[in-house]
Every structure is written in C-alpha cells, then in structure tokens.
Enzyme design. Sequence first.
Site, PDB file in Angstrom:
ATOM      1  N   GLU A 201       0.825  -1.206   0.000  1.00 46.87           N
ATOM      2  CA  GLU A 201       0.000   0.000   0.000  1.00 46.87           C
ATOM      3  C   GLU A 201       0.861   1.259   0.000  1.00 46.87           C
ATOM      4  OE1 GLU A 201      -3.532   1.996   2.761  1.00 46.87           O
ATOM      5  OE2 GLU A 201      -3.193  -0.161   2.825  1.00 46.87           O
ATOM      6  N   SER A 284       4.876 -19.048   3.708  1.00 41.22           N
ATOM      7  CA  SER A 284       4.922 -20.429   4.214  1.00 41.22           C
ATOM      8  C   SER A 284       4.444 -21.380   3.141  1.00 41.22           C
ATOM      9  CB  SER A 284       4.025 -20.611   5.452  1.00 41.22           C
ATOM     10  OG  SER A 284       4.357 -19.730   6.479  1.00 41.22           O
ATOM     11  N   ASP A 362      -5.801  -8.302   3.667  1.00 43.52           N
ATOM     12  CA  ASP A 362      -5.571  -6.864   3.832  1.00 43.52           C
ATOM     13  C   ASP A 362      -6.294  -6.396   5.090  1.00 43.52           C
ATOM     14  OD1 ASP A 362      -5.195  -4.180   3.676  1.00 43.52           O
ATOM     15  OD2 ASP A 362      -6.060  -3.917   1.688  1.00 43.52           O
ATOM     16  N   ASP A 365      -5.109  -0.298   6.747  1.00 47.87           N
ATOM     17  CA  ASP A 365      -5.290   0.789   5.785  1.00 47.87           C
ATOM     18  C   ASP A 365      -4.673   2.054   6.349  1.00 47.87           C
ATOM     19  OD1 ASP A 365      -6.567  -0.164   3.473  1.00 47.87           O
ATOM     20  OD2 ASP A 365      -8.512  -0.195   4.464  1.00 47.87           O
TER      21      ASP A 365
END
Length: 851
Positions: A201, A284, A362, A365
């Site tokens: 981001e 992973s 996500d 923010d």
Amino acid sequence: MRSRAFRLTLLSVAIVLVVALVAAVVAAFVVVRRPLPQVSGSLKVAGLQDEVTVTRDARGVPTITAATPHDLFLAQGYVAAQDRFFEMDYRRHVVSGRLSELVGENADALEADKVIRTFGWRRVAERELGLVEESTRTALEAYADGVNAYLDGKAPSQIAVEYTVLGLQVDVDAPEPWDAVDSLAWLKAMAWDLRGNYDDELSRARAYASVRDVARVDELFPAYPYDLNASILTGDDLVTPTAAAAPGAVLDLDDAGIQRALDSASKALAAVPHLVGEGEGVGSNSWVIAGEHTATGKPLLANDPHLGISAPGVWAQVGLRCSTVDEACPYDVSGFSFAGFPGVVIGHNADLAWGLTNLGADVTDFFLERVENGRTLRGEETAPITTRREVIKVNGGDDVSIEVRQSVHGPIVSDVLEVDAVERAPLPDGIVGREYEVALAWTALAPGRTADAVLAMATARDAEDVARVGRLLDVPSQNIVFATTDGHIGYQAPGRIPVRNVVPGDVPSDGTWPRPGWDPAYDWQGYVDPEVMPRALDPVEGFVVAANQAVTPAGVGPFLTDDWDYGYRSQRIRTQVESAIESGTPITVEDVGTLQNDQHNPYADVLVPWLLRIGIEDTFADDGQQLLRSWDRVSSEDSAAAAYFAAVWKTLLSLTFADDLPDGDMPDGGSRWLEVVRGLLDDPDSEWWDDRTTPGLLEGRDEILYQAMVTARLELTQQLGRDADEWRWGRLHSAAPEHPVLGGSSIPGLVRNFVNPDPVGVGGSSSIVDATAWDASQGYEVTAGPSMRMVVDLGDLDSSTWVSFTGTSGHPASPHYADQLGAWADGRTFPWPFSSAATTADAVDRLTLHP
C-alpha cells in the site's frame, strides 16, 4: 648470568600471562555456562500442585507431563524460562515500547519505542486479558507463575549471559516478574510482521510520486495470474458478500502534502523491529494429502513457515501431555511454540494435525487525515483527535516523553519521529492551520481472542473444532490446513477482515492504496462474517496446497486482498503432488520431505529462454550464458548456473527499475517482480526497459538482457573468481543467524562470534519451494527461510519428522543452541516421537518438578 636472569624474567612474565589467560578463560567459561538449566534430577517449583515430569530428547526438546492444565502450563512457563528467558524478556521490551529500558541510549531503540507506544500494543493486550475465556486466562497466569518460579532468587547472570554482557554498558537489575499481558502483547508483534499488504500500500503511493500515473503503478502490481497458478480452493459453494457502492472524494496523490505525510509515516514505521520476519520472503508452505494417495492409507500433512532468520530461531519445540487425558485435562499435543506463550502454535495432537501459512489478508489501511485546528475533517464536520502522554525510560539516560495522537481511524503515525523531522505542508488551497497526517487502521489494534484460538487448536479433533478456531483467530489471519487420524483433510480461512465500500475513482478503494480519511465513504463498514470465510473438507482433488497464493478464484468468496503471493511456489507443489498421484505410487513421509526441499527455479522457466536468445560474441562474457544452456534450473547450493542466474536477475531488476522508482523502493526480486518481468518480456519497447539516466539512448528489452548478463559475469568474476565453472550458489547465498541484541556489527567480534552461529551456504531462493529468500536490492544473503519443517503421518504419528532452524535452547553456550542448523541446511529432519512409549524411549534427560 645477566642473560639467564633476563630469560627467567621473560619466563616469569609468560607464566603470569598464561595464568591470567587461563583464569580469564575459566572465568568466561563459568560466566557463559552459569545460566544453563538443570535438565535432570529433581527441582522444587513454587506453585505446582503435583509432580510434573520433563523429559528431553537428544536435541533438548522437552516433553512435559502433568496431572492438571494448571501444572502443565506452569511447567511450560518454567521450562521456557529455563531455555529462553532472555529472548522472552527482549520480546516483551520490544512489544511494550520499552527497548530503551533494556539496552540504554540507542537511537534505533528509541525510535522503535516511540512507534510501538503510538500503536499501544500492550494497552490492547491489557484489554484482551479481560476478553479471553476464563480457561485461557488461567493458562496464561499459570504460565506466568512458572516463569516467575524460575526467576525467583536468581541474579541476572544466572538467567542469561546476555545480561552479563549488557551489564558492561548499562545497569542490569533483576528482571521484573512475567505476567499474562506480556504473553498477549507478543501476539501483536507476530500479527504486525504477518499483517498482509501494508508494504504494498505504501509502495504504490511512493511509486506514484515518481511515475505520476496510476496505470503505470498498476503494472508494478499485476493481477494474480489465475491462468497459470491455481488458487487454494476452486470456489464451489463459497458465499460472495457484495460490497456497497458509495460516492466518494477524489484522492489527489499529486498533492505534495500527501506525499510528505506518507513519507513521514513510512520512515516512522520502518523503525519497528521485526520479531518473526519482514519482506517478501515471509510466507509459508503447507499441504495435506488424503489417505487414498499415501502409503499408510491415512493423510500426510506438511508445513514449513518462512520467517526471518535469527539466533535463536523463532520456534521452541515442545510436547505437552496430561498424564490422564480426559475432559478435566484434555491436552496431548506436540509441536512448535513461541517462548513466552502457552500451548502449541503448529503441530498435532492424538487426533488432528494442523499447519499454518500466512493468508495475507488486507487488514491495514492508511487513512490520510486533513487536520485543522487540532481536529480532523469528517465530511461537512470535524472530529476530535485524542491525545495521551507516554514516558519512555532510557537505561542510563533521561526519560523521553511523547504525545500520542489518535484519529477516529487509528493512531497517527506520521508524527511519531521528532517534530522537526516531519515536514508538513498545507493543502493547495492554502487554508491556514490545515495539514495532512496519516493514521493507521489495523484490525489488531482492537482487542481480540487469538489467545483463545491457540489453546483451542491444541485440543481440536475435527473440522467443526477447526471452524471454531477460525472464528476466534482474529489476527494474524492464517490459512489453516488440517488432517485427522480418522482420514479427513481440510482447509479453513480465519481472520477479522474489513469490509470496504466500492468508491468510484481513479484510485481504487479496495485497500490497495491510502484512503481519504475526511470522507466517511472510505471508512470500514464492519468485518466479513466468519461464517462465509472460505473452507473445505475432503476436496475431490484429494489434497490441499496453501502457500500464500490466492485463496479462491477471482471474484469468488469474500474480498480478502488483491496482494497475494503470485503462486509460483504453490503451483510447483501442486504440480508435483498431482504428478505423484497420477503415477499411482503411494506417497510417503520421505516423498513429502523431499518436496519440501525442492529447489526448482520458476524464475528460470520464465527468463532463461529469453536470455538464451541474446547473442554474446565475447567468449569471456559468454561463459555465464553457457552455464544456462545446460542448467537443470535447480538452484542447488553447488550450482554455478544458479549463482550466475541470480546475479543476472539482480542486475536486470536494477537496470530496468532503478531509474524509475524512489530510493528505498528498489525491487526485492520476489514473486511480484517475477510476474512484472514476465509481463514485460512480451513488450520489448516498454518504457520500463529504457534507462532514463542515459539521455539520447533508448534501451529496449534485448539491450537490458544483454547488459544484465555481461554485468553479472563481471560481478561474479570479482566475487567468486574467473573460472565460471567453479562458481557456487551457496558461496553467495548463505544463512547467517544473528542474535537480536548482541549479534550486530557494532558489537565486539568476540561476542558476535559467540552468539551468532556460523553461516551456512544453502540452495533454494525466493519463490522456490525451498524458500530461502534474498533481497535483490541488497545482496544474496538469506533474509527469510523455512523457520522449521514438519511432516505429520496421521497413520503413525511416531513416524512424523521435524526440524527447527537453529535449536531448542536460547543459551549460546548450550549444545542445543544451533545443533539443528546443519540438518536444516542439508534438508534433513529428525524423528518426531509422540506416543508416551516413544517419547520415553527417546529421552536422554529426565527432570522431576515437585511442589
């Protein structure tokens, strides 16, 4: 006579020096060995209700057997403190924003403390203690009692040699007692390092500052290649929540004030230490294969989390067993724990095995806030900014006081550094008193029940139990793969996932870019219902692979993120499993272990055919390209071609992107950059190929590929010698575990050499199944890798295998500090006994703890 007397004098001096040296060596030997724990015989431990036995295998791995959960977790805390208390103490200082209190006056430590105090990790953990189930709280408190029972009456030098070394520079008092909140706060650090697309981001916004074109930035963040690399699930029977559409404000990323605020936030957050890893290499592998395809007729499960490398490694192996397993004491579990937290994070019990991989949802923010007269703009109104004062104690120095501010979206991170280090700019309209700030919204900053999930997982028996764990595991969001001894396999996606509005505009509103905090249309609209999170039980394919790739096909299921690992690693695993199934040969534990160490290079599949099309007439410069012609595309430790290819890849990225991207945003070479370059190879005249630092020249694809090969040949000639056939990838690509406090270059070499295990050359690479990642913007050294490897045989749990990155102990003088590193580097594992009979037969030490 005079000559003889002189010789005697010299001999006397030599004897004195030798005696002094021997005394120093003996003293040093005593100092470094003094903290080593007692592992046999018997010990009295305050707080126990009954006897507890602790057996240890040849690698020092403890199996703890107790009659009650209270005694079991108290003993686990005691044993963890025996083995790794300094690691625990260091972590709790970091996660509480108190690192300066431990290490003294240090600019990096102070900046880290400021940012973490701004986050308020420990403040959140304090609220969580009242939220978790009573049984979890009881386990946390018993664990703390065990830690404190070990610390009681011990001087710092008896606990860890690190305190002795630190005591040469700062005051070292007896460690303060451990408490339950110390354990909970550690979960925040784990969540921070596994938080998803946070870096992407910020990178998008910074890249925009250079290229000034959203479409061009999108080329650097291509869509997941569903046509090449499959998602975890097919999407059958998945519910798709519909995001609401809302009109919104336009986010003007050309505004200098916005860019400065984002830059300030980026610099501040870079100060946070990473306790389990950072960057593209943190991921992973995990997969599970149904019994119909295995030699035992029962499932096989594999897991190897890719985390940062450190000394000691992040995992502590342990077995936890109730002497009588029943409803009152239900624990019979073995696996990998975190020192400082009760239970087992990854492992298996008598009925179920589970592995974890970072889902990458996500969950953060950045909200750009317009601040005017101490309040943030919110539509047509304003909202207050709350403040609090935090005092950071500095060992040997003056206290530092900071003001922490918080908007409605979260803590304001753009002013964490000293005020004079933050350049602020007014909005273009010139309104006096208005400026931009950056607030961080992050799901982990709200109290959650992840601690409940960890302990619930230890006693899970079936898919319904795993689903319950999924509802509790708020952060970090992890893919859970599981298998049961009665033959089921499955997958569960957990996590607290924000729901975002769809806001029309040039800049996407899906969380991939910073958001305008002054427009409520961009606020989170709640969280995804746990009942619609993706899951599967006994898929028809007969296996599940979860290796950080997309979870579901495009547009199917709840929105989790658009910033996945690009799936080259997961697809290699999937292809190999499919091939094994199609062959009809039953799959064994050994087969799965071999796949964990697979070093086939997907970058080579994409790039080598293009490199071999380029003509190189000079026979010296051509030596590297000749290696590629016969290369099997396996990045093994002893491969000359793998070394050359890595140098070509590193150089190619620099030649292509260094002139376009801002400082600090050079390509790290991970899977995203493989997908970027794959797309560019079909566009020989893309402006990305052109080097803007060479006016009058217009470079294209073939010129850059040529320069990359020639330059790589020269670089490796300097580093590895003139004879290309003698190059070895492992000479460039080494894993060098470093102690978090005493391992850095500013520490005297004698101490560094003692606390840092010797580096080992390894094969593998970024986005390879054997994922020993390296950062192409820095060098070839391993930055993250398999922090452990395990294969669980659900048909015979005692036939399972495991290995940890370094070893069980956190004491540098212990034989178990790095006794697994060599096996890890060679791709070997150790037997993992589980049953009472097997662990007893495997034990080399036995300690009885009694009230």
